[in-house]
Design an enzyme around this catalytic site. Structure first.
Site, PDB file in Angstrom:
ATOM      1  N   HIS A   1      -3.797   6.064   3.753  1.00  0.00           N
ATOM      2  CA  HIS A   1      -4.501   4.914   3.184  1.00  0.00           C
ATOM      3  C   HIS A   1      -3.997   3.596   3.770  1.00  0.00           C
ATOM      4  CE1 HIS A   1      -5.626   2.057  -0.096  1.00  0.00           C
ATOM      5  NE2 HIS A   1      -6.681   2.837  -0.196  1.00  0.00           N
TER       6      HIS A   1
ATOM      7  N   SER B   1     -11.275  -0.396  -0.595  1.00  0.00           N
ATOM      8  CA  SER B   1      -9.965  -0.478   0.051  1.00  0.00           C
ATOM      9  C   SER B   1     -10.099  -0.773   1.534  1.00  0.00           C
ATOM     10  CB  SER B   1      -9.205   0.841  -0.121  1.00  0.00           C
ATOM     11  OG  SER B   1      -8.681   0.973  -1.404  1.00  0.00           O
TER      12      SER B   1
ATOM     13  N   ASP C   1       0.839  -1.203   0.000  1.00  0.00           N
ATOM     14  CA  ASP C   1       0.000   0.000   0.000  1.00  0.00           C
ATOM     15  C   ASP C   1       0.874   1.254   0.000  1.00  0.00           C
ATOM     16  OD1 ASP C   1      -2.322   1.829   0.871  1.00  0.00           O
ATOM     17  OD2 ASP C   1      -3.265  -0.136   0.818  1.00  0.00           O
TER      18      ASP C   1
END
Length: 707
Positions: free
Chosen positions: A149, A300, A116
Site C-alpha cells: 500500500h 488511497s 502508511d
C-alpha cells in the site's frame, strides 16, 4: 470548524454565485482529507486507523461516455490506450502531469512524509528517511511493506524516470516513510499521532495520509492543527465509505476523492460537501515489490496524485506558503461534475502551472504574510479572490478520459521480464494476482515473525546466517570453518519443497495427500548428501503432516487474509516466499566487513532503540548488498512464477556486487550444494567469498563442518 468547512467547495458553490460570500468562506481554505474506517464486526478496544483503499480490483467500467455527455461535461475520449504518445500513463495524462521539466532543476527538494504501511526498498523510489512506529515488529527494508500500500503511494508521487516500473509525478522529491499501518492496514490512533508529530520534527513540506477513521478523535485533531500551524500541506484520501472520513474531514486537510479512467466518481469514493479535489484512483499501476509494478484502487491511490502535483508547484514557488499551494490547486482544478461528487473539480497540474505566475502576483499583492489579525486577513482574501475571478479564467477544458483499457490486477516485472499491455491484449510474461502478491510478500517476512515458529536464531535454516567461525587451522594450515546452516543448499531445498506442493492434486482427496506425503518423504531422504543434517532435521520437523511448524496452513494463511484458501498453489507460493527471505537475508546476516585493524567482522544488525545507520539494515551501508539482494529476490520470483527449482545461478553476480564486503562460506557452501554446477561457476563464488579473498587456502582441502 464552522464557515471554513465551506471552503472545500470554494469554486463550484460560490465563485459563480456570490463572490463576497465565497471570499469569506475561503479564508484559511480548509483542506479535505479522508480516512476510511473498515469496522471489524464485533470489534472492541482502542480506535484504529485503516487504509482508504479497495483491495478488490475492478475489471470493467460500467458508465458510458454518452451518459456523461447528457450532463454537458466536456471530455476528450481516448480508446484503449494505457499510455499516450509521450509515454505518460493514463492517470498522469488525465491530470496533465507533463510539466516536470519546469521543476527538475529546482534547488529545493520537497520533503514528503508518507504515513502508511512503509515503503519497500527500491532504487526507483527516493526514500531518504525511514521510521518504524510499529512496536516489536522488526522488518527488512526489502519487504517492510507487506501490503504494498505505502509503496504504491510512494510510486505515484515519486518513482524515478529510469525505465524501471512506472514514473511518478515528481521524482525530484525526498520521501520520508513513517511505517504505521500493519499487515492488515490498521493502526491505533496514538500511533498516527506519533507519526505526524515526527513528520513535523523532520520539517517536511507535505504529508500524505491514505487512511481514515469514521469519527473525530481529539488527539488526532490537535496534531493536525499543529502540523497546519507548521505550514505543512496536509493531504488525505476522502475515504471509501458514504461520508468523508477523518483526518480528511478536518478543515486543515485537502480531501481527495477517486475517479475512474472514464472520468466518473468511483463507486466506493466518499462524497459530500467536504470533498475538495478529485484525482484518478481506480486500477492505478504503481510501484510494487523488488522494482516491479502493481495495480491498486481506492481513494488511497487518488491522494498521492494531489501530493505529487503539489510538490511540483512547491518547487516552482519555494517562497510561497502551503496555503498558497492549496488555493492554486483548488482554483486550477477542472470545473467538472456536481459539487457533492467532484468538490472543486478534477486535479489539473498543467493548468495550475499555466496560471501560476498571475495567481502568485495577485496573492502577493493582496495577502500579507505578516498580517495576524483574522478579520483583516479575511478582507485581504476577499480582494484577492475578486481580482482572481476577473483576471484568470476558470478551468473549463475538456477532461481526458480513457475507455476500453485492459486492467492489470497485480504484476511483477524486471529487466528480463517486461510487461506489455496493448489495446485489448495483455501480454504479461510474468503476472501475479493481488492475492498471490500478498502471499509472497507476507511469506518473505514470515521467518522474522516472532510467533511463526521460524524466528529463533539457533540451528535455523531459514535466515541465511553464517553463525560460527573458528580461528583454528587444520594440519594443512587451512582455517576450519564452523557453521550449522548451508544457506545456499537450504534455499535450493526450499524451492524443491515448493514445487512438490505446487504439483499436488488437492488437499481434499486422500489419494492426493498420500502421494504428497510420499513425495515429501523422498525429498527429505534424498537431500541429505548436500545439506547439513541439522538443516534437514529441522525442515522435516517444520513441514511434517503438511503443517508449517506448530501451525496449520489454514492458520498461517489466515494471518494474511481470512479469505485466502489453503490450496497447493498458495502453499507453494508461501514456501517460495520463505525462500526469498532466506536468499535476501544472506546479504545482511552473512556479510562481513574489514575493520581498520585489518580484522574482519560480521556487519551487525541494529539494536532496538539505537540508530539504524551503519548496520545490516541500513540500505546505504555497503549499498551493493541490498542491490544484489533485490536482484536475487527477482530471480526467485521468476522461479515462483514458472514453478522451477532454484540453483546456484541465483547467487551468481559480478565481482563489483561485493563492493567493500564479502560473504562467509560463500564458495564452499556453493560447492557443497551443487559440486557439478559449481565447477563451471567457481570464479563467481570465489570473488564473493570472505576466506578466498583474505587467505590463499587450497580450495580442494577446505574442511566442512559435519554435524
Amino acid at each position: 470548524m464552522g464557515m471554513e468547512k465551506e471552503h472545500k467547495s470554494v469554486k463550484r458553490k460560490y465563485f459563480q454565485r456570490i463572490v463576497v460570500l465565497l471570499l469569506v468562506v475561503c479564508i484559511n481554505a480548509g483542506s479535505l482529507s479522508w480516512l476510511l474506517e473498515r469496522k471489524v464486526e464485533g470489534e472492541k478496544g482502542s480506535e484504529s486507523m485503516q487504509s482508504c483503499e479497495s483491495q478488490d480490483i475492478v475489471y470493467g467500467f460500467g458508465v458510458k461516455v454518452k451518459e456523461k455527455k447528457q450532463k454537458k461535461v466536456k471530455v476528450k475520449v481516448n480508446y484503449g490506450n494505457r499510455e499516450n504518445q509521450n509515454g505518460k500513463a493514463w492517470n498522469l495524462q488525465m491530470i496533465q502531469a507533463g510539466v516536470l521539466e519546469k521543476s527538475e532543476n529546482s534547488e529545493k527538494k520537497i520533503k514528503i512524509a508518507i504515513i502508511d504501511s512503509g515503503i519497500n526498498f527500491s532504487t526507483d523510489l527516493p526514500t531518504i528517511v525511514r521510521k518504524n512506529f510499529i512496536p516489536d515488529d522488526e522488518c527488512s527494508v526489502l519487504y517492510e511493506d507487506l501490503s504494498g500500500h505505502g509503496t504504491a503511494v510512494a510510486g505515484i508521487i515519486a518513482a524515478l524516470d529510469n525505465e524501471e516500473g512506472i514514473t511518478g509525478i515528481n521524482p525530484n522529491v525526498e520521501l520520508y516513510s513513517a511505517r504505521v499501518l500493519d499487515a492488515n492496514l490498521e493502526a491505533p490512533v496514538e500511533r498516527i499521532v506519533e507519526a505526524i508529530d515526527w513528520a513535523i520534527e523532520q520539517d517536511v513540506d507535505i504529508i500524505n495520509m491514505s487512511f481514515g477513521i469514521a469519527k473525530n478523535i481529539k488527539e488526532l485533531e490537535m496534531i493536525i492543527e499543529k502540523a497546519a500551524e507548521a505550514d505543512i500541506l496536509l493531504i488525505a484520501a476522502s475515504g471509501n465509505g458514504a461520508e468523508v472520513a477523518y483526518p480528511a474531514a478536518y478543515d486543515e486537510v485537502i480531501a481527495v476523492g477517486s475517479i475512474t479512467a472514464e472520468g466518473i466518481p468511483a463507486e466506493s469514493s466518499a462524497s459530500g460537501r467536504e470533498l475538495e479535489l478529485m484525482a484518478p484512483g481506480e486500477n492505478i499501476l504503481s510501484s510494487g515489490i523488488f522494482g516491479g509494478v502493481f495495480g491498486m484502487s481506492g481513494t488511497s491511490m487518488a491522494a498521492p496524485h494531489v501530493v505529487g502535483a503539489a510538490s511540483v508547484l512547491m518547487e516552482m514557488n519555494p517562497e510561497m506558503s502551503a496555503d498558497y499551494i492549496r488555493m492554486l490547486l483548488n482554483y486550477s482544478a477542472n470545473l467538472y461534475g456536481s459539487i457533492d461528487e467532484y468538490g472543486n473539480g478534477v486535479l489539473d497540474l498543467g493548468y495550475a502551472v499555466e496560471i501560476n505566475d498571475k495567481f502568485k502576483k495577485l496573492y502577493e499583492k493582496h495577502i500579507k504574510k505578516e498580517e495576524k489579525d483574522k478579520k483583516k486577513r479575511e478582507k485581504q482574501k476577499e480582494k484577492f479572490w475578486g481580482e482572481v475571478l476577473k483576471a484568470i479564467p476558470e478551468n473549463e477544458k475538456a477532461v481526458e478520459t480513457f475507455i476500453e483499457l485492459d486492467v492489470v490486477e497485480g504484476m511483477w516485472n524486471g529487466t528480463e521480464h517486461e510487461y506489455a499491455v496493448t489495446a485489448g491484449v495483455q501480454d504479461l510474461r510474468m503476472s501475479f494476482t493481488a492475492e498471490q502478491m500478498k502471499i509472497l510478500v507476507y511469506a518473505a517476512k514470515y521467518p522474522d515473525n516472532k510467533s511463526s515458529g521460524l524466528y529463533d536464531m539457533d540451528m535455523n535454516p531459514y535466515h541465511g546466517f553464517l553463525w560460527q567461525r573458528s580461528n583454528e587451522r587444520n594440519k594443512d594450515n587451512i582455517r576450519i570453518l564452523i557453521g550449522n546452516s548451508n544457506y545456499i543448499a537450504n534455499y535450493i531445498f526450499l524451492t524443491k519443497l515448493a514445487r512438490i506442493y505446487g504439483n499436488a492434486g488437492s488437499f481434499e482427496k486422500q489419494e492426493d495427500i498420500n502421494e504428497l506425503t510420499s513425495n515429501l518423504e523422498f525429498l527429505f531422504n534424498s537431500n541429505s548428501d548436500n545439506m547439513f543434517k541439522n538443516d534437514i532435521d529441522r525442515m522435516r520437523e517444520d513441514f511434517t503432516a503438511m503443517n508449517l511448524g506448530s501451525k496449520t496452513w489454514e492458520s498461517v494463511l489466515k494471518g494474511i487474509d481470512d479469505n485466502i484458501k489453503v490450496t497447493p498453489q498458495n502453499v507453494k507460493l508461501f514456501i517460495y516466499g520463505i525462500a526469498i527471505h532466506s536468499i535476501t537475508d544472506l546479504y545482511a546476516h552473512s556479510a562481513w566487513k574489514q575493520l581498520e585493524t585489518g580484522f574482519w567482522t560480521r556487519i551487525q544488525h541494529p539494536v532496538a532503540g539505537k540508530p539504524m545507520a551503519d548496520t545490516a539494515d541500513d540500505v546505504q551501508y555497503y549499498p551493493m548488498r541490498y542491490l544484489t539482494a533485490r536482484e536475487a529476490a527477482k530471480s526467485v520470483l521468476s522461479k515462483a512464477y514458472l514453478g522451477e527449482m532454484g540453483s546456484l545461478y541465483e547467487f551468481v553476480y559480478p565481482a563489483s556486487s561485493y563492493s567493500g564486503y564479502y560473504l562467509g562460506n560463500f564458495a564452499p557452501y556453493a560447492q557443497k550444494a551443487d559440486p557439478v554446477l559449481f565447477a563451471s561457476l567457481r570464479s563467481y563464488f570465489e570473488k564473493g567469498d570472505l576466506d578466498y579473498n583474505t587467505s590463499n587456502y587450497d580450495f580442494n582441502k577446505y574442511d566442512y563442518y559435519t554435524p
